[in-house]
Write a protein that holds these residues in place. Sequence first.
Motif, PDB file in Angstrom:
ATOM      1  N   TYR A 170       3.969 -11.437 -11.368  1.00 10.25           N
ATOM      2  CA  TYR A 170       4.122 -11.186  -9.940  1.00 10.25           C
ATOM      3  C   TYR A 170       2.761 -10.871  -9.352  1.00 10.25           C
ATOM      4  CZ  TYR A 170       5.331  -8.973  -5.532  1.00 10.25           C
ATOM      5  OH  TYR A 170       5.398  -8.637  -4.199  1.00 10.25           O
ATOM      6  N   ILE A 171       2.348 -11.654  -8.378  1.00 15.19           N
ATOM      7  CA  ILE A 171       1.062 -11.477  -7.710  1.00 15.19           C
ATOM      8  C   ILE A 171       1.299 -10.837  -6.340  1.00 15.19           C
ATOM      9  CG2 ILE A 171      -1.033 -12.611  -6.879  1.00 15.19           C
ATOM     10  CD1 ILE A 171      -0.618 -12.846  -9.914  1.00 15.19           C
ATOM     11  N   GLU A 172       0.759  -9.672  -6.142  1.00 13.54           N
ATOM     12  CA  GLU A 172       0.854  -9.048  -4.823  1.00 13.54           C
ATOM     13  C   GLU A 172       0.033  -9.866  -3.833  1.00 13.54           C
ATOM     14  OE1 GLU A 172       2.454  -6.544  -3.571  1.00 13.54           O
ATOM     15  OE2 GLU A 172       3.205  -5.368  -5.267  1.00 13.54           O
ATOM     16  N   HIS A 173       0.707 -10.419  -2.839  1.00 12.32           N
ATOM     17  CA  HIS A 173      -0.006 -11.216  -1.844  1.00 12.32           C
ATOM     18  C   HIS A 173       0.770 -11.219  -0.533  1.00 12.32           C
ATOM     19  CE1 HIS A 173       3.011 -14.062  -3.265  1.00 12.32           C
ATOM     20  NE2 HIS A 173       2.766 -14.834  -2.216  1.00 12.32           N
ATOM     21  N   ASP A 174       0.040 -11.259   0.545  1.00 14.22           N
ATOM     22  CA  ASP A 174       0.637 -11.320   1.876  1.00 14.22           C
ATOM     23  C   ASP A 174       0.393 -12.666   2.542  1.00 14.22           C
ATOM     24  OD1 ASP A 174       1.577  -8.633   1.798  1.00 14.22           O
ATOM     25  OD2 ASP A 174      -0.434  -7.924   2.300  1.00 14.22           O
ATOM     26  N   GLU A 175      -0.246 -13.570   1.817  1.00 15.48           N
ATOM     27  CA  GLU A 175      -0.571 -14.873   2.407  1.00 15.48           C
ATOM     28  C   GLU A 175      -0.647 -15.949   1.334  1.00 15.48           C
ATOM     29  OE1 GLU A 175      -4.026 -16.876   5.283  1.00 15.48           O
ATOM     30  OE2 GLU A 175      -3.779 -14.711   5.144  1.00 15.48           O
ATOM     31  N   GLN A 176      -0.111 -17.102   1.688  1.00 16.61           N
ATOM     32  CA  GLN A 176      -0.216 -18.286   0.839  1.00 16.61           C
ATOM     33  C   GLN A 176      -0.919 -19.383   1.619  1.00 16.61           C
ATOM     34  OE1 GLN A 176       3.287 -19.951  -1.403  1.00 16.61           O
ATOM     35  NE2 GLN A 176       2.931 -21.708  -0.075  1.00 16.61           N
ATOM     36  N   LYS A 190      -3.561 -24.438   6.405  1.00 13.99           N
ATOM     37  CA  LYS A 190      -2.796 -23.458   7.156  1.00 13.99           C
ATOM     38  C   LYS A 190      -2.420 -22.320   6.228  1.00 13.99           C
ATOM     39  CE  LYS A 190       1.973 -25.156   6.492  1.00 13.99           C
ATOM     40  NZ  LYS A 190       2.600 -23.973   5.907  1.00 13.99           N
ATOM     41  N   GLY A 191      -2.067 -21.188   6.826  1.00 14.83           N
ATOM     42  CA  GLY A 191      -1.630 -20.062   6.030  1.00 14.83           C
ATOM     43  C   GLY A 191      -0.190 -19.703   6.333  1.00 14.83           C
ATOM     44  N   ASN A 192       0.582 -19.391   5.296  1.00 16.87           N
ATOM     45  CA  ASN A 192       1.902 -18.796   5.458  1.00 16.87           C
ATOM     46  C   ASN A 192       1.721 -17.292   5.283  1.00 16.87           C
ATOM     47  OD1 ASN A 192       2.870 -21.376   5.673  1.00 16.87           O
ATOM     48  ND2 ASN A 192       3.857 -21.415   3.680  1.00 16.87           N
ATOM     49  N   VAL A 193       1.904 -16.547   6.363  1.00 16.94           N
ATOM     50  CA  VAL A 193       1.584 -15.117   6.379  1.00 16.94           C
ATOM     51  C   VAL A 193       2.865 -14.297   6.400  1.00 16.94           C
ATOM     52  CG1 VAL A 193       0.325 -13.293   7.582  1.00 16.94           C
ATOM     53  CG2 VAL A 193      -0.546 -15.644   7.631  1.00 16.94           C
ATOM     54  N   LYS A 194       2.975 -13.340   5.489  1.00 16.33           N
ATOM     55  CA  LYS A 194       4.179 -12.542   5.312  1.00 16.33           C
ATOM     56  C   LYS A 194       4.443 -11.655   6.528  1.00 16.33           C
ATOM     57  CE  LYS A 194       4.907 -10.810   1.252  1.00 16.33           C
ATOM     58  NZ  LYS A 194       4.837  -9.954   0.026  1.00 16.33           N
ATOM     59  N   GLY A 196       7.809 -10.067   6.422  1.00 16.56           N
ATOM     60  CA  GLY A 196       8.926  -9.261   5.933  1.00 16.56           C
ATOM     61  C   GLY A 196       8.711  -8.878   4.489  1.00 16.56           C
ATOM     62  N   HIS A 197       9.794  -8.836   3.718  1.00 22.41           N
ATOM     63  CA  HIS A 197       9.705  -8.389   2.329  1.00 22.41           C
ATOM     64  C   HIS A 197      10.022  -9.491   1.328  1.00 22.41           C
ATOM     65  CE1 HIS A 197       9.272  -4.273   3.736  1.00 22.41           C
ATOM     66  NE2 HIS A 197      10.323  -4.457   4.514  1.00 22.41           N
ATOM     67  N   ASP A 198      10.257 -10.696   1.796  1.00 16.76           N
ATOM     68  CA  ASP A 198      10.604 -11.789   0.898  1.00 16.76           C
ATOM     69  C   ASP A 198       9.393 -12.166   0.044  1.00 16.76           C
ATOM     70  OD1 ASP A 198      11.750 -14.009  -0.341  1.00 16.76           O
ATOM     71  OD2 ASP A 198      12.727 -14.687   1.497  1.00 16.76           O
ATOM     72  N   VAL A 199       9.646 -12.517  -1.233  1.00 15.29           N
ATOM     73  CA  VAL A 199       8.552 -12.941  -2.105  1.00 15.29           C
ATOM     74  C   VAL A 199       8.197 -14.399  -1.882  1.00 15.29           C
ATOM     75  CG1 VAL A 199       9.119 -11.265  -3.887  1.00 15.29           C
ATOM     76  CG2 VAL A 199      10.121 -13.548  -4.003  1.00 15.29           C
ATOM     77  N   VAL A 200       9.066 -15.137  -1.191  1.00 13.08           N
ATOM     78  CA  VAL A 200       8.848 -16.561  -0.949  1.00 13.08           C
ATOM     79  C   VAL A 200       8.177 -16.742   0.403  1.00 13.08           C
ATOM     80  CG1 VAL A 200       9.950 -18.803  -0.675  1.00 13.08           C
ATOM     81  CG2 VAL A 200      10.848 -17.173  -2.342  1.00 13.08           C
ATOM     82  N   LEU A 201       7.032 -17.438   0.410  1.00 11.97           N
ATOM     83  CA  LEU A 201       6.295 -17.634   1.658  1.00 11.97           C
ATOM     84  C   LEU A 201       6.255 -19.106   2.064  1.00 11.97           C
ATOM     85  CD1 LEU A 201       3.271 -15.154   1.407  1.00 11.97           C
ATOM     86  CD2 LEU A 201       5.478 -14.869   2.541  1.00 11.97           C
ATOM     87  N   ILE A 238      -2.103 -22.008  -2.718  1.00 12.20           N
ATOM     88  CA  ILE A 238      -2.925 -20.977  -3.349  1.00 12.20           C
ATOM     89  C   ILE A 238      -2.493 -19.617  -2.832  1.00 12.20           C
ATOM     90  CG2 ILE A 238      -5.271 -20.059  -3.576  1.00 12.20           C
ATOM     91  CD1 ILE A 238      -6.280 -22.962  -3.253  1.00 12.20           C
ATOM     92  N   LEU A 239      -2.202 -18.694  -3.748  1.00  5.21           N
ATOM     93  CA  LEU A 239      -1.856 -17.333  -3.360  1.00  5.21           C
ATOM     94  C   LEU A 239      -3.139 -16.553  -3.122  1.00  5.21           C
ATOM     95  CD1 LEU A 239       1.040 -16.401  -5.826  1.00  5.21           C
ATOM     96  CD2 LEU A 239       1.118 -17.709  -3.696  1.00  5.21           C
ATOM     97  N   VAL A 240      -3.246 -15.962  -1.938  1.00  6.95           N
ATOM     98  CA  VAL A 240      -4.399 -15.132  -1.610  1.00  6.95           C
ATOM     99  C   VAL A 240      -4.049 -13.716  -2.050  1.00  6.95           C
ATOM    100  CG1 VAL A 240      -5.958 -14.370   0.222  1.00  6.95           C
ATOM    101  CG2 VAL A 240      -4.890 -16.645   0.354  1.00  6.95           C
ATOM    102  N   GLY A 241      -4.427 -13.368  -3.268  1.00  5.83           N
ATOM    103  CA  GLY A 241      -4.012 -12.111  -3.865  1.00  5.83           C
ATOM    104  C   GLY A 241      -4.591 -10.896  -3.154  1.00  5.83           C
ATOM    105  N   ASN A 242      -3.794  -9.842  -3.075  1.00  5.08           N
ATOM    106  CA  ASN A 242      -4.265  -8.604  -2.453  1.00  5.08           C
ATOM    107  C   ASN A 242      -5.373  -7.941  -3.259  1.00  5.08           C
ATOM    108  OD1 ASN A 242      -2.311  -9.105  -0.554  1.00  5.08           O
ATOM    109  ND2 ASN A 242      -0.930  -7.457  -1.194  1.00  5.08           N
ATOM    110  N   ASP A 243      -5.524  -8.361  -4.532  1.00  7.82           N
ATOM    111  CA  ASP A 243      -6.589  -7.797  -5.363  1.00  7.82           C
ATOM    112  C   ASP A 243      -7.904  -8.549  -5.194  1.00  7.82           C
ATOM    113  OD1 ASP A 243      -6.071 -10.192  -6.590  1.00  7.82           O
ATOM    114  OD2 ASP A 243      -5.670  -9.361  -8.578  1.00  7.82           O
TER     115      ASP A 243
END
Length: 277
Positions: A170-176, A190-194, A196-201, A238-243
């Motif tokens: 599980y990768i903590e991320h708020d943007e794909q 383009k970016g899919n930006v979170k 809500g709380h869904d893990v699917v972006l 590409i998942l833009v990880g919070n780390d």
Amino acid sequence: MFYIISTVTEISPSREKLVKACLSRNLKYVICNPNSFDPTKHDFSRKDSFYRIADSLRARQLDIYLTKMNCRSVKMAGSQLDFTMLDTMDRDSLCMAQGIECIPTVYFPVLEPNVLSEQVEGLDGFPIIIKEIGSLGGKGIMKVDSMSSLLSILRTVISNATGDVVLRKYIEHDEQARIIVLNGEVVGEKGNVKTGHDVVLNAGTHFVQEKREYSEAIKEMAIQAAKAVRLSFAGVDILVGNDGTNYLAEVNMRPAFSYVEDITGVDIAGQIVEFLN
């Protein structure tokens, strides 16, 4: 001639954009319904090209036929690698061989509790993601927080799955990021930006799509990923990880580019047509 393989009755923004691109360039085109199109009625040559939108068995067979007739497509020229024959492990291995950071994955989860526990630990423990490969629109992706839940859910998913089932860290991320690559260059992003709380972006209502100008590192990752799996045209997620780490999630053949085109205003369809003609 430019052949567009598409079921005429289906709603296809990509097809409409390709038609518009052909009309604006005075390029002759034919929409090929794979259920009724008769290729023996056409004289194909190396001057012809095609783009496949439909994904039915008949559509894939027509794709193969036109390729054998030497029509050009977005498949990488001279490649002996068939992207459609690669599974997730193959694609990840090819990308990791190029130094690309992929999401850590268990490709063969085992239902025996002790073994499964070790596999989870190899992904840095809970939470983890269960993914059914081949599912569309975010279906078949589940976040799991405990071993009891994992065993129960995994048994059900494996018994009902039509494709492979994998476990992912599980990768903590708020943007794909969705990067469109054509002929070794980024032509849309383009970016899919979170929200809500869904893990699917990439499905549902818990994200918004926004125009983005990503870093050269992310763009280069997308370009190298498309090259690794031998695609001239690809949609790279590409998942833009919070780390601060970016992780390759997926490389898609014949991506739904119309969404990126609508958000960015970039004429991706036109660039596809020009690339092939």
